[in-house]
Write a protein that holds these residues in place. Structure first.
Motif, short mmCIF file in Angstrom:
data_model
loop_
_atom_site.label_atom_id
_atom_site.label_comp_id
_atom_site.label_asym_id
_atom_site.label_seq_id
_atom_site.Cartn_x
_atom_site.Cartn_y
_atom_site.Cartn_z
N TRP A 83 0.84 -1.19 0.00
CA TRP A 83 0.00 0.00 0.00
C TRP A 83 0.87 1.24 0.00
CZ3 TRP A 83 -4.63 0.83 -1.47
CH2 TRP A 83 -5.39 1.94 -1.05
N ASP A 110 0.23 5.63 0.82
CA ASP A 110 -0.70 6.72 1.02
C ASP A 110 0.02 8.05 1.17
OD1 ASP A 110 0.12 6.71 3.70
OD2 ASP A 110 -1.73 5.81 4.43
N TYR A 126 -10.17 9.35 6.31
CA TYR A 126 -9.16 8.81 5.40
C TYR A 126 -9.79 8.65 4.00
CZ TYR A 126 -5.32 5.74 3.85
OH TYR A 126 -4.24 5.19 3.20
N THR A 167 -9.71 6.96 0.25
CA THR A 167 -9.20 5.85 -0.56
C THR A 167 -9.40 6.19 -2.04
OG1 THR A 167 -9.73 4.21 1.13
CG2 THR A 167 -9.42 3.40 -1.12
N ALA A 200 -4.60 3.54 -3.79
CA ALA A 200 -3.78 4.39 -2.92
C ALA A 200 -4.68 5.06 -1.90
CB ALA A 200 -3.03 5.44 -3.73
N GLY A 201 -4.07 5.70 -0.90
CA GLY A 201 -4.83 6.39 0.12
C GLY A 201 -4.30 7.78 0.38
N TRP A 221 4.45 10.86 0.18
CA TRP A 221 3.89 9.52 0.05
C TRP A 221 4.65 8.56 0.96
CZ3 TRP A 221 -0.38 7.86 -2.53
CH2 TRP A 221 -0.96 8.73 -3.45
#
Length: 278
Positions: A14, A16, A47, A49, A58-59, A73
């Protein structure tokens, strides 16, 4: 292609963005990549998404008020036990920036800084396993650790996360290894000690795929982002180093040419040696 869930332990699962301007970042990334954005609500701190179609890619979350941290990031590595991973990482010389915490029914996470100074996260999945696609336009196509202490970085991630690095080049001018299951390399480690500006520490860097890097660069500037390095083409693809409007750095990568692990090592060394990372 679908994300390689079966091979994720110790690998990126992941990424974010921590941003100081959530609305502006939301507009930038949805317009640049054609993503949709879904707010989780108060239960998960609003949050966001990002999705490509029905796939999570991605977040994003807001910086804390008054934070002096740069917008950036963060890459997360998959683990089966976040607490055990943090204990092992601390013993191997990492700093713990955020202790393990449970995120509702989604999973458990922590934020670390490796011994070479690069921040990253760990993610223990419950209901949420991470991104659903990899290597496509509008999804992550590569993750890269640009480190000032190459050997120390490889030793750390090998000890804590069970990495089995594949050396692409080991010369004074260009040291680079890749990580991932055979045929599914997803991560690179670059010896950036002689290439990073003095003010730039070791860091993880996210590559996001686009079908046309030159067109995407034009869109980046139209949306208020910055082109740090204009598009360059190597045997393994076309890339551009850019930032979003608040300065978060990432790389645009073409998806119609070979991925980094397929590159010619001699050409790669020539190309990457002057890469203005960071």
């Amino acid at each position: 292609m679908p994300a390689p869930h079966a091979n994720r332990t110790g690998q990126p699962c992941w990424a974010d963005l921590m941003t100081s301007d959530l609305p502006r970042a939301r507009e930038f990334y949805t317009r640049l990549f054609g993503w949709t954005a879904s707010d989780s609500g108060l239960e998960y701190g609003n949050y966001v998404t990002f999705r490509k179609g029905d796939a999570d890619v991605a977040g994003m979350s807001s910086q804390e008020p008054g934070s002096r941290l740069p917008d950036a990031w963060t890459t997360y590595l998959s683990v089966t036990d976040a607490d055990a991973a943090v204990t092992a990482a601390r013993a191997a010389g990492a700093d713990v920036l955020a202790e393990p915490m449970t995120v509702g029914t989604m999973g458990r996470m922590a934020i670390l800084m490796d011994p070479t100074g690069a921040p990253f996260g760990v993610w223990q999945a419950d209901e949420f396993t991470g991104f659903d696609v990899f290597g496509e336009a509008g999804s992550p196509v590569w993750h890269e650790l640009n480190t000032r202490s190459y050997s120390a970085a490889l030793d750390f991630y090998t000890e804590v996360f069970g990495w089995k690095p594949v050396v692409l080049s080991d010369t004074e001018d260009f040291r680079y290894s890749t990580i991932g299951a055979e045929g599914e390399m997803v991560t690179g480690v670059f010896d950036a000690a002689e290439h990073l500006p003095d003010s730039v520490p070791s860091h993880w860097q996210l590559y996001l795929g686009v079908p046309d890097v030159h067109a995407a660069v034009t869109t980046v500037t139209e949306l208020g982002g910055t082109v740090v390095r204009e598009p360059w083409t190597a045997e393994f693809g076309t890339f551009a180093l850019v930032t979003d409007p608040t300065g978060a750095l990432f790389v645009l990568g073409s998806v119609d040419e070979p991925l980094p692990e397929e590159k010619n090592i001699d050409d790669a060394g020539e190309e990457d040696a002057d890469l203005p990372i960071g």
